[in-house]
Motif scaffolding. Sequence first.
Motif, mmCIF file in Angstrom:
data_model
loop_
_atom_site.group_PDB
_atom_site.id
_atom_site.type_symbol
_atom_site.label_atom_id
_atom_site.label_comp_id
_atom_site.label_asym_id
_atom_site.label_seq_id
_atom_site.Cartn_x
_atom_site.Cartn_y
_atom_site.Cartn_z
ATOM 1 N N GLY A 9 1.076 -1.338 -0.085
ATOM 2 C CA GLY A 9 0.130 0.060 0.127
ATOM 3 C C GLY A 9 0.689 1.257 -0.151
ATOM 4 O O GLY A 9 1.765 1.052 -0.616
ATOM 5 N N HIS A 10 0.447 2.264 0.733
ATOM 6 C CA HIS A 10 1.133 3.431 1.268
ATOM 7 C C HIS A 10 2.361 3.177 1.994
ATOM 8 O O HIS A 10 2.944 4.170 2.459
ATOM 9 C CB HIS A 10 0.418 4.484 1.535
ATOM 10 N N GLY A 11 2.487 2.041 2.446
ATOM 11 C CA GLY A 11 3.718 1.816 3.818
ATOM 12 C C GLY A 11 2.997 1.721 5.233
ATOM 13 O O GLY A 11 1.778 2.096 5.278
ATOM 14 N N ILE A 12 3.799 1.909 5.887
ATOM 15 C CA ILE A 12 3.376 2.036 7.300
ATOM 16 C C ILE A 12 4.316 3.152 8.112
ATOM 17 O O ILE A 12 5.590 3.398 8.070
ATOM 18 C CB ILE A 12 3.585 0.748 8.182
ATOM 19 N N GLY A 13 3.581 4.035 8.549
ATOM 20 C CA GLY A 13 4.254 5.016 9.488
ATOM 21 C C GLY A 13 5.084 6.081 8.704
ATOM 22 O O GLY A 13 4.652 6.557 7.947
ATOM 23 N N TYR A 42 -6.172 1.873 6.396
ATOM 24 C CA TYR A 42 -5.554 2.111 7.323
ATOM 25 C C TYR A 42 -6.705 2.877 8.395
ATOM 26 O O TYR A 42 -7.716 3.385 7.990
ATOM 27 C CB TYR A 42 -4.577 3.274 7.135
ATOM 28 N N ASP A 43 -6.507 2.476 9.635
ATOM 29 C CA ASP A 43 -7.401 3.071 10.638
ATOM 30 C C ASP A 43 -6.763 4.234 11.443
ATOM 31 O O ASP A 43 -7.612 4.751 12.182
ATOM 32 C CB ASP A 43 -7.886 1.925 11.639
ATOM 33 N N GLY A 44 -5.517 4.402 11.210
ATOM 34 C CA GLY A 44 -4.987 5.810 12.020
ATOM 35 C C GLY A 44 -4.628 5.454 13.295
ATOM 36 O O GLY A 44 -4.085 6.554 14.063
ATOM 37 N N VAL A 45 -5.072 4.401 13.908
ATOM 38 C CA VAL A 45 -4.551 4.149 15.385
ATOM 39 C C VAL A 45 -3.597 2.843 15.377
ATOM 40 O O VAL A 45 -2.454 3.013 15.713
ATOM 41 C CB VAL A 45 -5.975 3.650 16.203
ATOM 42 N N LYS A 46 -3.813 1.757 14.974
ATOM 43 C CA LYS A 46 -2.682 0.734 14.880
ATOM 44 C C LYS A 46 -2.117 0.785 13.540
ATOM 45 O O LYS A 46 -0.918 0.110 13.499
ATOM 46 C CB LYS A 46 -3.536 -0.696 14.851
ATOM 47 N N LEU A 47 -2.817 1.337 12.723
ATOM 48 C CA LEU A 47 -1.863 1.458 11.381
ATOM 49 C C LEU A 47 -2.204 2.603 10.569
ATOM 50 O O LEU A 47 -3.176 3.188 10.294
ATOM 51 C CB LEU A 47 -2.405 0.161 10.404
ATOM 52 N N GLY A 48 -0.954 3.501 10.104
ATOM 53 C CA GLY A 48 -1.234 4.563 9.471
ATOM 54 C C GLY A 48 0.089 5.001 8.633
ATOM 55 O O GLY A 48 0.975 4.245 8.588
ATOM 56 N N HIS A 49 -0.008 6.086 7.807
ATOM 57 C CA HIS A 49 1.204 6.350 7.202
ATOM 58 C C HIS A 49 1.224 7.661 7.142
ATOM 59 O O HIS A 49 0.251 8.661 7.421
ATOM 60 C CB HIS A 49 1.374 5.825 5.866
ATOM 61 N N ASP A 50 2.057 8.629 6.443
ATOM 62 C CA ASP A 50 2.512 9.978 6.631
ATOM 63 C C ASP A 50 2.452 10.620 5.122
ATOM 64 O O ASP A 50 3.024 11.565 4.809
ATOM 65 C CB ASP A 50 3.611 10.410 7.120
ATOM 66 N N GLY A 72 9.003 7.093 0.229
ATOM 67 C CA GLY A 72 7.442 7.349 0.279
ATOM 68 C C GLY A 72 6.778 6.117 -0.145
ATOM 69 O O GLY A 72 7.347 5.227 -0.850
ATOM 70 N N SER A 73 5.485 6.272 -0.603
ATOM 71 C CA SER A 73 4.620 5.287 -1.286
ATOM 72 C C SER A 73 4.920 5.214 -2.597
ATOM 73 O O SER A 73 5.234 6.221 -3.131
ATOM 74 C CB SER A 73 2.966 5.679 -1.179
ATOM 75 N N GLN A 74 5.217 4.001 -3.076
ATOM 76 C CA GLN A 74 5.660 3.740 -4.392
ATOM 77 C C GLN A 74 4.450 3.561 -5.330
ATOM 78 O O GLN A 74 4.606 3.602 -6.518
ATOM 79 C CB GLN A 74 6.664 2.340 -4.520
ATOM 80 N N ILE A 75 3.302 3.648 -4.809
ATOM 81 C CA ILE A 75 2.011 4.075 -5.672
ATOM 82 C C ILE A 75 2.223 5.364 -5.853
ATOM 83 O O ILE A 75 2.318 5.882 -7.129
ATOM 84 C CB ILE A 75 0.848 3.715 -4.904
ATOM 85 N N ILE A 76 2.590 6.251 -4.932
ATOM 86 C CA ILE A 76 2.554 7.747 -5.490
ATOM 87 C C ILE A 76 3.858 8.087 -6.111
ATOM 88 O O ILE A 76 3.744 8.692 -7.173
ATOM 89 C CB ILE A 76 2.356 8.588 -4.078
ATOM 90 N N PHE A 77 4.966 7.572 -5.511
ATOM 91 C CA PHE A 77 6.319 8.114 -6.010
ATOM 92 C C PHE A 77 6.935 7.219 -6.998
ATOM 93 O O PHE A 77 7.964 7.466 -7.348
ATOM 94 C CB PHE A 77 6.991 8.276 -4.898
ATOM 95 N N GLY A 78 6.161 6.075 -7.211
ATOM 96 C CA GLY A 78 7.110 5.144 -8.153
ATOM 97 C C GLY A 78 7.195 5.457 -9.584
ATOM 98 O O GLY A 78 8.186 5.231 -10.265
#
Length: 661
Positions: free
Chosen positions: A59-63, A306-314, A80-86
């Motif tokens: 996905g967009h990675g983690i953290g 992502y739920d923004g608690v247990k799992l999120g990204h920046d 960063g996310s390789q969907i976005i930055f690939g």
Amino acid sequence: MKKYSIITLLVTLVAVLSSCNDDFMQRDPIDKMADGTFFTKEADLQLYLDGIYRYYVYGHGIGGTNNTSHDKGFLAVKAGSQIIFGDAFSDNTVYAGGIDSKLGGTYDTPNTASKNMDSPWQWMKLRKVNYFLNHYGEVGDPETLKGYAAQAYFFKAWDYYIKLVALGEVPWLDKELDTASPEMYGPRMPRTELVEKILECFDFAIANLEDNDNSCGHINQDMALFLKSRFCLFEGTFRKYHTELNLQSSANDLLKMSRDAAKKIIDKNRYRLFKNADGDGYWRMFIQKGSPETEGNEETILARVYDGVKLGHDNPRYWGMNNHTRYCMGAPLCMIEDYLCEDGRPIYLAGSEGNYTVNPLFKGYDGMWEELDNRDPRLRQTVCKPGEYASIFDMDDNTYGLEETGVIYPMIIYDTGGGSPMKHYNSTVTGYRFIKHWMPDYSEWEANPNGVQTAHMFRYGELLLIYAEARAELGEITNEDLDITINALRERAGFDFVKYPNARLTLSNIPADPRLDAIYAEKLDYSVSPIIREIRRERRVETMMEGMRYEDLMRWKAGKLFTVPVRGMKMTPEKIELYSKNRNDETYKDYPFKVTVPIGEVGNQVRVDEEGFIIPWPTSTTVIKGVRPWDDKRYYYPIPLNEMLLNPQLKQNPGWKDINR
């Protein structure tokens, strides 16, 4: 229609299992067990597999972005996310800072393999998968446990698919090995045998995965069919166009497999292209949060949620607020010129360079970003025209809208780092700022590293393109095929077939494109039919900024398209005056900063070519006037030298530095 992506696994399951084991999704399922003792009951099997998902459903990675994991890490030139930055590793973008050695022509064979899990010559992920396949039968009858094995075979196929794209032939491993294992020192498996092994993995997965709406939150049959279809299109076209392999005779068999796998999904009638009442569904799909179904999205086949608690990204922060740093990119003119006008015809209708007949809808480059007008609606849902999207979002006031914010013109920068002027979050290298994936949501920017922007990894829109291309490459595409694929995508984007009937592509109204045909004739060593040209154009436009372009160029044997000059916008007198204004002058409060743009000068200024178009990487010694170098050896990555010392049976890929034997 109820559909889920990998939400249960990546959010719900994380939340549930983390309550029992707080380091779930961070722990190594192999290192935490002793061989032969971990799998004691059936529940252990899914628990183990859940620990593997994160290596593939990236996905967009983690953290934090510096820790982002993705399937094609060997292509990364941007964190960063390789969907976005690939697509930074392609001809779709220009990025700030010095050019990466892989693109600039200075990359050489590494001495040792990277320890990064996403390096192509890296085997730890595969070792985890092989361990499972060798031991899952310890808890019961393997015949009753095939659903678990199918998930592992899906990941094994995916792993070798990535290796094939990067390295070509590699050894085939069926055991979890250590340095003493003789299999570690075997030769590279011939390509045809390797592909057969990959297909066996896909077929086992497809036959034994559940054909469901994925409410269980694990890999299902549709996802395996999708990836098989994508893989077979890659390999079929690679064999067709890379004639040096002498495998052209088997290309059609693979293209038929691609076609058939895609058609199976289409015929299930389970997916729909995402649309909305405002007509910007293409852009809006990529800023969704949470489960796709909560957004009415029936297009996504596989997502990371992502739920923004247990799992999120920046990534919302770095693609939004901090895009003046190493994350800054811009759209090059050569990419923008591929977008059709809204009548379904290209910007140039006849003639040759310097003497083109111009489409009356195309406004040219002498205005204020007016070249973005009257074009394929996806262009302005991908690249920002001042007065829309990012240019009317002010994070300082948290306002979004032309009346509330005014127009914040894009800041043009070459370098990365701090010290940027106000409104630096609207930066670009070329004057064309990307806004696909960009979220006008300051709370998401501030949520770092707990952003919840959904990562769409497999989507129905791409599947339609795969199907259309496979049918066209087989010489069997029909107008009905075009209607359910290319024309469906154009209709979703906002093409008006009533106003412009010829915008609906048919086999009898394929437009001429003298500009693109001239590029293909110069850069490719084979001819491209008009229908293949249009399908390739559609694929580039529809999957822009989704990390697919590099793989497409490699399979089409189109690496020389890297040498098409990349330029930015034209610095017209009106723009030069605009960018010369003092941003402290209240008369020009909407202008983001003070910068002078004298024609042809360097330093802190913008360099342009003889026609006034921005030149990227102006101080590079290998990129001259926007022309990036290319060498055919780059169709494969090199094997690290130390690996060949350890295993004398390995042979280096053509053109790369080898060891002395």
